[in-house]
Enzyme design. Structure first.
Site, PDB file in Angstrom:
ATOM      1  N   TYR A  64       0.861  -1.193   0.000  1.00  0.00           N
ATOM      2  CA  TYR A  64       0.000   0.000   0.000  1.00  0.00           C
ATOM      3  C   TYR A  64       0.889   1.232   0.000  1.00  0.00           C
ATOM      4  O   TYR A  64       1.881   1.306   0.727  1.00  0.00           O
ATOM      5  CB  TYR A  64      -0.895   0.007   1.238  1.00  0.00           C
ATOM      6  CG  TYR A  64      -1.772   1.246   1.370  1.00  0.00           C
ATOM      7  CD1 TYR A  64      -3.057   1.257   0.848  1.00  0.00           C
ATOM      8  CD2 TYR A  64      -1.303   2.390   2.005  1.00  0.00           C
ATOM      9  CE1 TYR A  64      -3.862   2.387   0.960  1.00  0.00           C
ATOM     10  CE2 TYR A  64      -2.099   3.527   2.113  1.00  0.00           C
ATOM     11  CZ  TYR A  64      -3.365   3.512   1.599  1.00  0.00           C
ATOM     12  OH  TYR A  64      -4.161   4.643   1.702  1.00  0.00           O
TER      13      TYR A  64
ATOM     14  N   GLU B 273      -3.405   7.543  -4.020  1.00  0.00           N
ATOM     15  CA  GLU B 273      -3.406   6.237  -3.351  1.00  0.00           C
ATOM     16  C   GLU B 273      -3.141   5.137  -4.373  1.00  0.00           C
ATOM     17  O   GLU B 273      -3.833   5.050  -5.384  1.00  0.00           O
ATOM     18  CB  GLU B 273      -4.751   5.998  -2.664  1.00  0.00           C
ATOM     19  CG  GLU B 273      -4.805   4.698  -1.866  1.00  0.00           C
ATOM     20  CD  GLU B 273      -6.145   4.505  -1.177  1.00  0.00           C
ATOM     21  OE1 GLU B 273      -6.169   4.433   0.061  1.00  0.00           O
ATOM     22  OE2 GLU B 273      -7.172   4.434  -1.889  1.00  0.00           O
TER      23      GLU B 273
END
Length: 400
Positions: A119, A207
């Site tokens: 992530y 993101e």
């Protein structure tokens, strides 16, 4: 402002982020052709992804019962058939609500051989008043879930905006993700590219979830940004006409789109007491006090510090398009705002719309006496609130 994944891919790719090869299309035939080209160039597995402004697409269900807004396939005919089932269909996910979102485009891309999911995000830390790199070795899942179950696995690296992200910081984050050797350098470059996109696009969020360690056909390991999201700060759009052109109003609530045309900040909620307030902080307090007195706010509506009479009228028209609204609370503190301008706008709006719903108005601050006199002399049925608490109590009682 939210943009689609295929648009985020464009902005991120221009800044050096490695992406799986693929393209966006709006017909099944195009999807099949893109799939064929990818297979011809060595792809073994393909992904097709519905393009809507919502998460949870893979677990979503289309209104006709077709399962999954993200699917894998190994042949071009499979991809074409999947595109035919998705395009023009309404996808319902946990983020869209029961109404769902119409799928107008799909991405067809290489589905890599994923070894590990990571992530990566860049966002603004308001407490530190500076950007922060956030990363985790637990990619592919909601970061909130990681924070709740394994907070020690979240890496945070604050960035001084005056000097930008320094190379040693990018390497430190990459190393903390467990990347070594060639992957360490590749990871540092990905982090720098993500930060560059955040900075240059005036983004509020970049993101990458997941950022994947993948195995190429020759066995070599590399990094790919398999899924990406980019949200842009609305206040910066005047500097980015190319990003502003990416706005898809079909993905936005119609009332919110109309409000934006009048420079009003409007968000629909699920209550029945509409709020018209100047200032975001006062709007939040107004919604809280309505709730405190047993009511439910129907919206967040901030007309700003310098609203005109025309904007107030437009705000009333927008409020009245919500069929659930049973009463309206206007709560104005006149600092920059002239209370009499607001009062004149309220009177004009009530007359123009033929308002029949209970209306409570609380005015305070600049030129308040003139504003109150304008309301009284209008001859309209307007309930006056002396304080914020008094106004909230009155509107809750009025609709009971």
């Amino acid at each position: 402002m939210n943009i689609h994944e295929y648009q985020a891919r464009e902005l991120l790719g221009k800044r050096g982020l490695p992406l799986p090869p693929g393209d966006v299309c709006d017909t099944p035939e195009q999807a099949g052709r893109i799939a064929g080209e990818l297979l011809k160039n060595g792809a073994r597995k393909l992904a097709i992804k519905s393009q809507v402004h919502a998460g949870g697409r893979g677990k979503g269900t289309f209104k006709d019962g077709y399962q999954g807004g993200v699917k894998l396939a190994t042949t071009a005919p499979e991809i074409e058939a999947m595109a035919r089932s998705m395009l023009g269909n309404v996808l319902v996910t946990r983020q869209t609500g029961s109404e769902g979102r119409l799928v107008r485009n799909v991405i067809v891309a290489l589905a890599p051989d994923i070894v590990k999911e990571l992530y990566l995000a860049v966002l603004l830390d308001r407490a530190l008043a500076r950007p922060v790199i956030m990363a985790s070795s637990e990619g592919g899942m909601d970061i909130e879930e990681v924070a709740a179950k394994a907070p020690e696995k979240i890496i945070r690296e604050p960035v001084d905006p005056l000097v930008g992200l320094l190379p040693f910081q990018a390497r430190r984050v990459a190393r903390a993700l467990g990347l070594r050797g060639d992957l360490l350098n590749a990871g540092a470059k990905c982090i720098q590219s993500a930060y560059r996109a955040w900075w240059e696009c005036d983004a509020s969020l970049v993101e990458i979830n997941p950022l994947c360690i993948v195995r190429e056909n020759d066995g070599k390991l590399s990094l790919l940004a398999v899924d990406s999201k980019l949200t842009v700060d609305d206040n910066s759009l005047y500097r980015h006409p190319e990003i502003q052109a990416m706005r898809d109003t079909g993905e936005e609530a119609p009332l919110e789109t109309e409000a934006a045309r009048h420079n009003l900040n409007y968000i629909k909620l699920d209550g029945n007491i509409a709020c018209l307030v100047n200032g975001a902080g006062l709007a939040m307090a107004t919604m809280d006090i309505i709730q405190h007195y047993g009511g439910r706010p129907a919206n967040f509506l901030d007309v700003g510090g310098g609203a005109s009479e025309a904007q107030v009228t437009a705000a009333f028209r927008i409020i009245l398009q919500d069929p659930h609204v049973r009463g309206i609370l206007v709560n104005i503190f006149g600092g920059i705002m002239d209370c009499n301008v607001i009062a004149s706008g309220i009177v004009a709006a009530v007359r123009e719309t033929g308002l029949k719903l209970p209306l409570v108005v609380r005015l305070e601050g600049n030129n308040v006496e003139a504003g109150k006199a304008t309301l009284v002399n209008s001859g309209l049925t307007i309930i006056s609130g002396e304080t914020m608490a008094d106004a909230a109590a009155k509107i809750v009682k009025a609709i009971s």
